[in-house]
Design an enzyme around this catalytic site. Sequence first.
Site, PDB file in Angstrom:
ATOM      1  N   CYS A   4      34.662  44.414  40.557  1.00 34.32           N
ATOM      2  CA  CYS A   4      35.603  45.230  41.315  1.00 34.32           C
ATOM      3  C   CYS A   4      35.070  45.421  42.726  1.00 34.32           C
ATOM      4  O   CYS A   4      33.970  45.949  42.925  1.00 34.32           O
ATOM      5  CB  CYS A   4      35.814  46.587  40.639  1.00 34.32           C
ATOM      6  SG  CYS A   4      36.998  47.635  41.510  1.00 34.32           S
ATOM      7  N   LYS A  11      33.463  44.919  36.363  1.00 32.78           N
ATOM      8  CA  LYS A  11      34.674  45.465  35.763  1.00 32.78           C
ATOM      9  C   LYS A  11      34.892  44.813  34.396  1.00 32.78           C
ATOM     10  O   LYS A  11      34.924  43.598  34.281  1.00 32.78           O
ATOM     11  CB  LYS A  11      35.866  45.191  36.683  1.00 32.78           C
ATOM     12  CG  LYS A  11      37.153  45.767  36.180  1.00 32.78           C
ATOM     13  CD  LYS A  11      38.248  45.843  37.225  1.00 32.78           C
ATOM     14  CE  LYS A  11      38.673  44.538  37.787  1.00 32.78           C
ATOM     15  NZ  LYS A  11      39.895  44.641  38.595  1.00 32.78           N
ATOM     16  N   HIS A  16      41.516  48.295  35.078  1.00 31.85           N
ATOM     17  CA  HIS A  16      42.195  48.291  36.370  1.00 31.85           C
ATOM     18  C   HIS A  16      41.631  49.408  37.230  1.00 31.85           C
ATOM     19  O   HIS A  16      41.194  50.435  36.726  1.00 31.85           O
ATOM     20  CB  HIS A  16      43.699  48.482  36.195  1.00 31.85           C
ATOM     21  CG  HIS A  16      44.342  47.407  35.397  1.00 31.85           C
ATOM     22  ND1 HIS A  16      44.647  46.178  35.915  1.00 31.85           N
ATOM     23  CD2 HIS A  16      44.724  47.362  34.098  1.00 31.85           C
ATOM     24  CE1 HIS A  16      45.195  45.433  34.987  1.00 31.85           C
ATOM     25  NE2 HIS A  16      45.251  46.130  33.858  1.00 31.85           N
ATOM     26  N   SER A  19      43.647  53.889  42.256  1.00 33.28           N
ATOM     27  CA  SER A  19      43.437  54.279  43.651  1.00 33.28           C
ATOM     28  C   SER A  19      43.333  55.786  43.819  1.00 33.28           C
ATOM     29  O   SER A  19      42.739  56.265  44.776  1.00 33.28           O
ATOM     30  CB  SER A  19      44.562  53.730  44.520  1.00 33.28           C
ATOM     31  OG  SER A  19      45.799  54.252  44.079  1.00 33.28           O
ATOM     32  N   CYS A  21      42.040  58.042  41.337  1.00 31.19           N
ATOM     33  CA  CYS A  21      40.749  58.473  40.784  1.00 31.19           C
ATOM     34  C   CYS A  21      39.575  57.819  41.496  1.00 31.19           C
ATOM     35  O   CYS A  21      38.494  58.389  41.573  1.00 31.19           O
ATOM     36  CB  CYS A  21      40.661  58.135  39.298  1.00 31.19           C
ATOM     37  SG  CYS A  21      41.797  59.051  38.265  1.00 31.19           S
ATOM     38  N   CYS A  24      37.343  52.406  37.993  1.00 30.21           N
ATOM     39  CA  CYS A  24      37.982  51.452  37.093  1.00 30.21           C
ATOM     40  C   CYS A  24      38.197  52.102  35.739  1.00 30.21           C
ATOM     41  O   CYS A  24      37.306  52.763  35.207  1.00 30.21           O
ATOM     42  CB  CYS A  24      37.118  50.204  36.947  1.00 30.21           C
ATOM     43  SG  CYS A  24      37.134  49.185  38.414  1.00 30.21           S
ATOM     44  N   HIS A  31      48.538  56.735  36.375  1.00 34.89           N
ATOM     45  CA  HIS A  31      47.884  57.979  36.773  1.00 34.89           C
ATOM     46  C   HIS A  31      48.937  59.074  36.713  1.00 34.89           C
ATOM     47  O   HIS A  31      49.962  59.011  37.380  1.00 34.89           O
ATOM     48  CB  HIS A  31      47.310  57.878  38.182  1.00 34.89           C
ATOM     49  CG  HIS A  31      46.551  59.108  38.569  1.00 34.89           C
ATOM     50  ND1 HIS A  31      45.231  59.268  38.285  1.00 34.89           N
ATOM     51  CD2 HIS A  31      46.943  60.242  39.183  1.00 34.89           C
ATOM     52  CE1 HIS A  31      44.829  60.450  38.714  1.00 34.89           C
ATOM     53  NE2 HIS A  31      45.848  61.064  39.270  1.00 34.89           N
ATOM     54  N   CYS A  32      48.697  60.073  35.878  1.00 35.81           N
ATOM     55  CA  CYS A  32      49.662  61.151  35.672  1.00 35.81           C
ATOM     56  C   CYS A  32      49.268  62.361  36.516  1.00 35.81           C
ATOM     57  O   CYS A  32      48.184  62.919  36.339  1.00 35.81           O
ATOM     58  CB  CYS A  32      49.709  61.537  34.193  1.00 35.81           C
ATOM     59  SG  CYS A  32      50.912  62.828  33.853  1.00 35.81           S
ATOM     60  N   CYS A  38      44.012  59.667  34.678  1.00 35.88           N
ATOM     61  CA  CYS A  38      44.633  58.408  34.289  1.00 35.88           C
ATOM     62  C   CYS A  38      44.925  58.425  32.796  1.00 35.88           C
ATOM     63  O   CYS A  38      44.095  58.856  32.004  1.00 35.88           O
ATOM     64  CB  CYS A  38      43.711  57.238  34.606  1.00 35.88           C
ATOM     65  SG  CYS A  38      43.578  56.903  36.352  1.00 35.88           S
TER      66      CYS A  38
END
Length: 88
Positions: A4, A11, A16, A19, A21, A24, A31-32, A38
């Site tokens: 990453c 990674k 994934h 952005s 948090c 990875c 992301h909630c 996440c």
Amino acid sequence: MRYCEKCACVKPDRAHHCSVCGSCVLKMDHHCPWVNNCVAFNNYKYFVLFLLYGLTYCLFVALSSLKYFLRFWTQTIGGSSEGTIMMI
């Protein structure tokens, strides 16, 4: 081996970069902002339970207040002025 560029670390597969948090996340769904985290492999079960409990609570409140809502509208239609709002 995947690397990453944003985290500057190795990674794992199916990970994934988030952005928000800044790290990875393995099997990231999204992301909630409600839980400020996440939704991923580690907490997906708890997120689904959160949604289920929220739905259950909304249904409980709606069904609990339905009796009073129906009583309010049926009494005002019959000619009673108990539930009417006076506008000045």
